[in-house]
Design a protein around this motif. Structure first.
Motif, PDB file in Angstrom:
ATOM      1  N   GLU A 151       0.531  -0.873   0.080  1.00  0.00           N
ATOM      2  CA  GLU A 151       0.334  -0.260   0.306  1.00  0.00           C
ATOM      3  C   GLU A 151       1.251   0.998   0.237  1.00  0.00           C
ATOM      4  OE1 GLU A 151      -2.315  -0.708   3.289  1.00  0.00           O
ATOM      5  OE2 GLU A 151      -3.870  -1.943   2.443  1.00  0.00           O
ATOM      6  N   GLY A 152       2.034   0.880  -0.052  1.00  0.00           N
ATOM      7  CA  GLY A 152       2.985   2.689  -0.463  1.00  0.00           C
ATOM      8  C   GLY A 152       3.470   2.943   0.997  1.00  0.00           C
TER       9      GLY A 152
ATOM     10  N   LYS B  92       8.421   7.858   1.492  1.00  0.00           N
ATOM     11  CA  LYS B  92       6.945   7.569   1.773  1.00  0.00           C
ATOM     12  C   LYS B  92       7.258   6.846   3.530  1.00  0.00           C
ATOM     13  CE  LYS B  92       2.958   8.101   2.915  1.00  0.00           C
ATOM     14  NZ  LYS B  92       2.040   8.898   2.890  1.00  0.00           N
TER      15      LYS B  92
ATOM     16  N   GLU C 199       6.160   8.756   7.057  1.00  0.00           N
ATOM     17  CA  GLU C 199       6.124   8.243   7.926  1.00  0.00           C
ATOM     18  C   GLU C 199       6.575   8.089   9.273  1.00  0.00           C
ATOM     19  OE1 GLU C 199       2.747   7.407   7.760  1.00  0.00           O
ATOM     20  OE2 GLU C 199       2.053   8.348   6.572  1.00  0.00           O
TER      21      GLU C 199
ATOM     22  N   HIS D 150       1.957  17.939   4.964  1.00  0.00           N
ATOM     23  CA  HIS D 150       0.817  17.569   5.722  1.00  0.00           C
ATOM     24  C   HIS D 150      -0.060  17.303   6.697  1.00  0.00           C
ATOM     25  CE1 HIS D 150      -0.604  12.705   5.384  1.00  0.00           C
ATOM     26  NE2 HIS D 150      -0.297  13.117   7.059  1.00  0.00           N
TER      27      HIS D 150
ATOM     28  N   ASN E 258       1.110   3.839   3.124  1.00  0.00           N
ATOM     29  CA  ASN E 258       0.351   4.683   3.535  1.00  0.00           C
ATOM     30  C   ASN E 258      -0.414   4.840   4.971  1.00  0.00           C
ATOM     31  OD1 ASN E 258       0.448   6.337   0.990  1.00  0.00           O
ATOM     32  ND2 ASN E 258      -1.241   5.092   0.110  1.00  0.00           N
ATOM     33  N   ASP E 259      -0.231   5.903   5.491  1.00  0.00           N
ATOM     34  CA  ASP E 259      -1.114   5.903   6.718  1.00  0.00           C
ATOM     35  C   ASP E 259      -0.323   4.601   7.788  1.00  0.00           C
ATOM     36  OD1 ASP E 259      -2.418   8.209   5.965  1.00  0.00           O
ATOM     37  OD2 ASP E 259      -4.097   6.241   5.552  1.00  0.00           O
TER      38      ASP E 259
END
Length: 1446
Positions: free
Chosen positions: A414-415, A579, A583, A647, A417-418
């Protein structure tokens, strides 16, 4: 209380529960610790706890002893048992602990940290060796490089003697590898290995049984380096390293597992085999315990019936005991074990529940683990792989947790994400239980060391060069850190004591370029920008071959498209790492975990980040002028932090939704941020507060803490202790300055002691000096967090990150220069081939001369082919580097984020500096730029033509004047006007409080976008870029000479950026779109007299507005050089950010501005006094520069041998000539735009006669000394033909073109007849007037030394006709004067002669004193003084008189 304890420890008497206890112990510890005594069933679990406490160490010793033939690590070789104090393995001599021996060091170096394995060189060449040696067997050690410079790594004997010039490998019994120079050393040297990079792990292996030495780079063998190493009796080799200045490395002799072990080779420091085996057994027990604890949470254990009836209070008490183990939201300080709360004499309390039983067993296991985890080897070799496995990351020895593997694989697909939100919302229970156990039962100091060893190891692995383009190892390393930080206490500890100490967090944000071999697997064919055709090529044979040399446009376009596609592949490969780094930062910026007892992670991070900026950016700017952090790391750190800030801003914006992240101007004065105590634009902070105190009170109120903090402190006796309070302290004392060592060298620093807490409401005002303090409990205000982060980003970019952008720009410029060189080589090869064909011809036989010529040409062709191959190789390597830059550094995403950063910073500065902009911004409740302003009816802000009033016409009370009458407690240089419109409570004078690095960072962001990244990443694709550039141009026009700015460095940066704006058409058009008020502010400063200010750069800016409109002034390269070198585009660095006086020698493409010329014309006509003062100062500087040039030219002409000339003298001579040309072009501009200044008294404040005489004198002096042989022209000719370095710009064209332009402007036929008559008479009556000098410029003879007719591409036919008309007019006027002059004079007229020279009639008088002399003497005198040389009266003007009327 008893009910609570019963519920906690329970009653366990059933046989089923008894059997379960046996099974639990057997599953955890094996059969060795299962008890056979079953008599006391009620206290079975309590007895087991005592039994295991007593017998667990014995069982561990027995199991370790049974593993005699097994190694603690699968990759480690079989070693002989060693005692506790010594290492008696055969083939080795020395202490058990191997470190660098400080007593053997030569030169200056520093051992960093207590472990003494990290070393940094502080002299030209420093050498040090280890404390242990080997005489037989196979041994190795590893070093991780902190830098990539000159270092020699290898082995030496004790007899080797080193010095500042000789190191390892420079003596007979020492051997070394140097990846900086890619060579091996043993007295003699030869090529070997590959170039190394920072972060590489170099393995050094020696086989003293065979006499072979081999080196490894990142686990890959570089081949046998030496196969005849002297060995045998009496020969033993020590590990040794030599380092050049500032080089550093980190050595591993075996105190931690090798990163790349080599089979068969043993470390010099033996691995702790027993401790590793013990840790392995204990971790297996702990794994089972964690599973059991997880099971106990899922279903209740088997208990007696009586235990089912628990009270609510009993349940609460038991859950509270288990809270420490199972919850990551537990309180910050560890609680005591439940066993410490039990009265052992009470039989009732010995009856414990299953959960408490498991907790007690975990305590015993962890306590035993703590004894072995004191060794870093065990931490790295045993604990870290289990932590990685618990997170789903594969390790060499252990199988990862399947559920964690599934989570990691899904997150990566999912790369990521979150990822931060997922880990913080739902922490992985197994890992958190393990960490909770360690935090509960281990000493906090010991656990801190354990975590630090883990992070240091992860950093070393992260710093390795990726073996592929996918950065798998780096992604896993950052993921492991994110996984560890899902546990709150671990996260807080890492932020407090690890990420800003030995290992700074920015090390995990860097993305290092892979090796060239990896890039070649992605880039199918390297491409570089080919040079365009050379304009002005004089050799037709070369011109005919140009089309054959350059690839066709279609082929080059397709190759470039393929190259861009490959760069996109790099971008996609790097995206997952970027990414997960984002995070990682979002976890560090988590603001939800603060309580009334502990601060949030964001609060801790921002406080530490402030100290990080202070140490790595602010102190560097103040003291060292260099960044101690790598600019590449700082660039990546800034990029990720900016992404994180944007972000967070998008998720929770403050204010308008479309407003960019910016700092409100009131923050500059209210003390909410201390801005690292740097200087402000108006000077030091205490001075500004005292000087502008009333303005601050008007804006903030008299009781504001910021103002009160600068009030004097009164002692008990009524005296003043100090001028300002401690809160206003400036830069720190020397005692607080950090140690100046690199990031890699800081790995081994001892941990910092815990800092004290401060109150939650405390702001930067309460910080004394720059001391970093731990913040108070709770979360941080969102607005305050944004401001601190944005302020730190600006300081980081200005202090360090910009250097990386400049370096990458230099890489691209070098690539363009090499492409030009390759193009020149190909041209020469074509020329040689053509000549060889001519020599061969159609003749069958060659003469001897032809054979010699052909042989010489063949040799030339061979050398050219060799040079071509070298350049092509360098261009291909550079193209690979540029592919990485395009794909991973200068990406479109980075450009967009920098543009937002630039827009927000510019917005803050414009609101603080420009009241009109601020009023519009507040009225519209949104940003004006970029975009359209609704208050203007949809038109851009640039089109707003604000009313302009010159400062010379303003009264002292004018609200827009910056030079006003001072009032009490106000700075007389800074206007105190308050913006009353729309209730904007910010004084215009308070712009002086803006920190200097905010302006510098804004200018650097602008230069990065439009000069460094462009055209590699076209700046036109930025949203509303044109409006943004116009806003920046308005700021530059208004502030580049703002009196509120007193810092010389900032004023220099502003004028440099304005000058660079004037070099390109796009930015020149932006200046034309600037509102009238800002345009006239710029013009007023440019036209200001040149005395007492730095005028070279401002004059260069003024000339840029004229470039393209002057006489023969439309070239990019000097016309006389274009025929020789070609008319090529200048490189970006020449266009860019650092414009100085030397850039007058650099020619740029013409982009004249008729708009600004009209503004200059209006100003000169509307301000006679200022116009006269400007022209007077311009003539003075022009006379000075030309006189200095001519004097130095004469001195150089006396020296016949070029080698005897000093380079500095030549450089000064060329610089004076450049200054002359720039000033002459400014004079041409003034005379063409406002020629009436010379003839009309109302246009020049009654100084027209003086200005006319001085102008004619300097113009005729230049013509006489350049063109006329007797007047100095012979020396000028010799200098032109001499060909000295730096004097290629000295030429007739450069010297005479502005003079011709001045003459044409003064004698424009469109002017009035009276004007033309006065100017003509003044010119021809000038004693230095020479008609032959005028004819020299338009010589039409074929053998003429110079003529403007020889430059038809640069001088238009209309200009030549105008010059001919002027020359003819002057010659005719001169002839008339000669015809009308009397043939002689009588003796009675001698009294009418000039009393200064007695050579000319006294035909000119001073006004008002009336003293008279001849015009030449008066004009010469007025060049340096405006006082009468008879009575010293001030001269207002001069007037012509008739000698007979004297």
């Amino acid at each position: 209380m008893m009910n609570v304890l019963r519920s906690m420890f329970g009653v366990c008497s059933s046989s089923a529960e008894k059997g379960e206890v046996h099974d639990t112990v057997r599953r955890i510890f094996g059969s060795d610790l299962v008890m056979k005594d079953n008599t006391d069933r009620n206290t079975q679990r309590s007895k087991y706890v005592s039994h295991i406490r007593e017998n667990l160490p014995k069982v561990l010793d027995a199991r370790v002893a049974n593993q005699k033939s097994k190694s603690a690590k699968k990759h480690a070789p079989i070693v002989t048992e060693t005692t506790e104090a010594t290492d008696d393995r055969p083939g080795r001599v020395g202490p058990k602990l191997v470190v660098f021996d400080a007593s053997t060091g030569t030169g200056r170096l520093v051992l960093v940290g207590d472990e003494r394995v990290s070393v940094q060189g502080l002299s030209s060449f420093s050498t040090i060796r280890a404390t242990a040696c080997a005489y037989s067997g196979k041994w190795m050690y590893e070093v991780q490089l902190g830098t990539k410079g000159i270092m020699q790594i290898g082995w030496c004997t004790a007899s080797c003697t080193f010095s500042m010039d000789t190191g390892v490998g420079d003596t007979a019994n020492s051997y070394a590898y140097d990846g900086g120079r890619v060579r091996r050393w043993n007295v003699a040297t030869s090529p070997y290995g590959n170039p190394w990079l920072p972060g590489d792990v170099i393995g050094s292996c020696v086989d003293l049984d065979k006499g072979v030495m081999e080196f490894y780079r990142n686990g890959v063998s570089l081949g046998v380096a030496f196969d005849k190493v002297a060995h045998g009796t009496g020969v033993a080799y020590f590990p040794a390293v030599s380092l050049a200045m500032q080089e550093h490395l980190y050595a591993n002799f075996g105190h931690v597992p090798f990163v790349f072990p080599v089979d068969g080779y043993a470390p010099l420091q033996a691995a702790p085999v027993k401790e590793c085996a013990r840790a392995t057994i204990l971790f297996k027990m702990l794994d089972v315990l964690v599973d059991e604890l997880s099971t106990s949470d899922l279903k209740p254990p088997v208990t007696a019936k009586s235990s089912k009836a628990k009270s609510e209070s009993s349940k609460t008490a038991e859950e509270e005991v288990a809270l420490r183990i199972h919850s990551s939201d537990s309180i910050y300080s560890p609680r005591a074990s439940p066993h410490n709360m039990i009265d052992t004499q009470s039989a009732e309390m010995k009856k414990i529940s299953r959960k408490a039983f498991l907790i007690s067993l975990a305590r015993l296991v962890v306590a035993e683990l703590g004894n072995v985890l004191r060794l870093s080897y065990v931490v790295v070799g045993e604990l870290l792989p289990r932590l990685r496995g618990a997170l789903g990351v594969k390790t060499r020895c252990l199988q990862p947790d399947p559920h964690a593997v599934e989570f990691y694989v899904k997150a990566r697909s999912e790369g990521f994400n979150d990822l931060a939100a997922k880990l913080l919302a739902q922490p992985q229970p197994r890992l958190c239980t393990l960490l909770d156990s360690l935090w509960t039962f281990l000493d906090e100091a010991a656990l801190c060391d354990i975590l630090e060893h883990c992070v240091v190891r992860e950093c070393l692995l992260f710093d390795l060069v990726s073996p592929d383009i996918y950065f798998t190892q780096q992604i896993e390393g950052v993921y492991v850190l994110c996984g560890l930080m899902q546990h709150r206490e671990t996260r807080h500890h890492l932020v407090k004591y690890v990420f800003f100490n030995k290992i700074t967090f920015d090390n995990f944000l860097h993305i290092k370029c892979p090796d060239e071999s990896v890039l070649r697997t992605v880039i199918r064919k390297p491409w570089w920008q080919r040079p365009t055709s050379v304009q002005g090529e004089t050799d037709p044979r070369i011109a005919d071959k140009l089309s054959k040399l350059l690839p066709t446009a279609q082929d080059d376009v397709s190759l470039e498209a393929q190259f861009r596609e490959d760069c996109d592949k790099i971008s996609k490969a790097v995206e997952p790492l970027e990414k997960i780094q984002l995070e990682f930062l979002l976890m560090l910026l988590d603001n939800t975990d603060g309580t009334n007892m502990v601060p949030s992670t964001r609060k801790i991070f921002l406080e530490k980040f402030r100290r990080y900026i202070m140490d790595n950016c602010i102190l560097d700017m103040r003291l060292f002028n260099v960044s101690r952090n790598s600019p590449a790391i700082s660039w990546c750190c800034h990029a990720r932090l900016l992404s994180a800030a944007l972000h967070l801003w998008n998720e929770n914006p403050l204010g308008h939704q479309h407003m960019h992240l910016h700092i409100p101007p009131k923050t500059f004065i209210d003390g909410e941020l201390d801005f690292y105590n740097v200087d402000r634009l108006g000077g030091v902070l205490p001075f500004l507060v005292r000087t502008l105190r009333q303005d601050l009170i008007d804006a903030l109120g008299e009781d504001n803490p910021f103002i009160q903090s600068f009030e004097p402190n009164y002692n008990r006796a009524g005296g003043i202790d100090t001028g300002v309070s401690d809160m206003a302290a400036g830069s720190p004392g020397l005692a607080t300055l950090p140690q100046v060592i690199s990031s890699m060298a800081r790995f081994m620093h001892p941990p910092l002691p815990p800092a004290g807490n401060r109150m939650a409401g405390e702001t930067a005002l309460a910080l004394k000096g720059t001391r970093s303090m731990m913040p108070g409990a709770g979360a941080i205000d969102t607005r305050s967090a944004y401001l601190r982060l944005l302020d730190g980003l600006l300081a980081l970019y200005h202090g360090s990150a910009i250097k990386h952008a400049e370096k990458l720009c230099e890489l691209r410029d070098n690539q363009l220069d090499m492409a030009d060189c390759l193009h020149d080589i190909e041209q020469r090869m074509c020329s040689v081939l053509t000549e060889m064909q001519v020599v061969g011809g159609e003749k069958g036989e060659l003469t001897e001369i032809d054979k010699i010529k052909k042989q010489l040409m063949e040799n030339m062709l061979s050398e050219l082919e060799r040079s071509k191959a070298v350049y092509e190789e360098k261009l291909q390597a550079g193209a690979l580097q540029m592919a990485w830059v395009i794909g991973a550094v200068w990406t479109k995403k980075r450009q967009v984020e920098l543009a937002k950063h630039f827009a927000g910073t510019l917005h803050s500065l414009r609101i603080a500096s420009d009241p009109d902009y601020a009023n519009h911004a507040q009225t519209t409740s949104k940003e004006i730029l970029p975009g359209k302003s609704s208050i203007l009816g949809g038109v851009s802000y640039a089109s707003l033509q604000l009313e302009y009033t010159s400062s010379s016409d303003q009264s002292p009370q004018s609200p827009t004047s910056r030079v006003t009458t001072p009032r009490v407690s106000s700075n007389p240089q800074i206007g105190p006007t308050i913006r009353e419109a729309n209730n904007v409570e910010f004084a215009e004078s308070l712009f002086a409080f803006v920190p200097e690095y905010h302006v510098d960072a804004m200018l650097e962001l602008c230069n990065t976008l439009r000069l460094y990244m462009h055209p590699t990443v076209p700046v036109q694709q930025v949203h509303e870029w044109e409006e943004l550039v116009v806003s920046c141009a308005a700021f530059l026009c208004a502030e580049f000479a703002d009196q509120r700015i007193v810092l010389a460095s900032t004023r220099e940066s502003l004028v440099q950026t304005l000058a660079s704006f004037a070099t390109q058409p796009a930015t020149m058009r932006a200046i034309e779109r600037v509102p009238l008020k800002q345009q006239m502010s710029m013009v007023e400063e440019l036209i200001r007299p040149y005395q007492n200010r730095a005028w070279a750069q401002s004059n260069w800016v003024l000339v840029r507005f004229w470039h393209g409109s002057g006489f023969g002034f439309r070239h990019r390269q000097w016309p006389h050089l274009a025929a020789k070198y070609g008319d090529r585009e200048p490189t970006v660095n020449n266009l860019g950010a650092k414009v100085d006086a030397g850039l007058m020698s650099q020619c740029f493409g013409p982009c004249p501005s008729e708009v600004i010329q009209s503004r200059v014309k209006e100003y000169l006509k509307g301000h006679p006094k200022e116009a006269a003062a400007f022209l007077n100062s311009l003539l003075s500087q022009l006379n000075w520069s030309f006189s200095e040039f001519f004097t130095m030219m004469q001195e150089m002409d006396r020296i016949q041998v070029d080698a005897h000339l000093e380079p500095r003298q030549i450089k000064l001579c060329a610089t004076c000539f450049d200054l002359y040309h720039g000033l002459a072009r400014a004079l041409e501009m003034a005379l063409c735009l406002a020629p009436e200044i010379l003839t009309k008294s109302e246009a020049s404040d009654n100084q027209n006669d003086l200005l006319l005489g001085r102008t004619c004198q300097i113009l005729m002096a230049v013509i006489s000394r350049v063109c006329v042989r007797g007047g100095g022209g012979a020396g000028f000719r010799r200098l032109v033909t001499r060909g000295l370095p730096d004097t290629d710009r000295v030429h007739y064209y450069v010297a005479l073109a502005p003079v011709a332009g001045c003459l044409i402007g003064m004698l424009d036929p469109k002017l009035s007849a009276d004007h033309l008559t006065k100017v003509t008479t003044s010119l021809v009556t000038e004693p230095l007037f020479r008609a032959d000098g005028l004819e020299f410029m338009i010589g039409k003879e074929k053998d003429a030394l110079f003529s403007f007719y020889k430059y038809p591409d640069d001088v238009t036919l209309e200009e030549l006709k105008a010059l001919v008309v002027v020359v003819d007019r002057l010659k005719a006027a001169r002839d008339d004067i000669i015809r009308n002059r009397s043939p002689g004079s009588s003796g009675g007229q001698s009294d009418l002669l000039c009393t200064i020279c007695y050579a000319r009639p006294a035909d000119t008088a001073f006004t008002p004193c009336g003293h008279h002399s001849c015009r030449p003497c008066i004009m010469q005198h007025l060049l340096n003084s405006k006082q009468c040389f008879f009575c010293k009266a001030e001269i207002d003007s001069v007037r012509e008189i008739e000698p007979a009327n004297n």
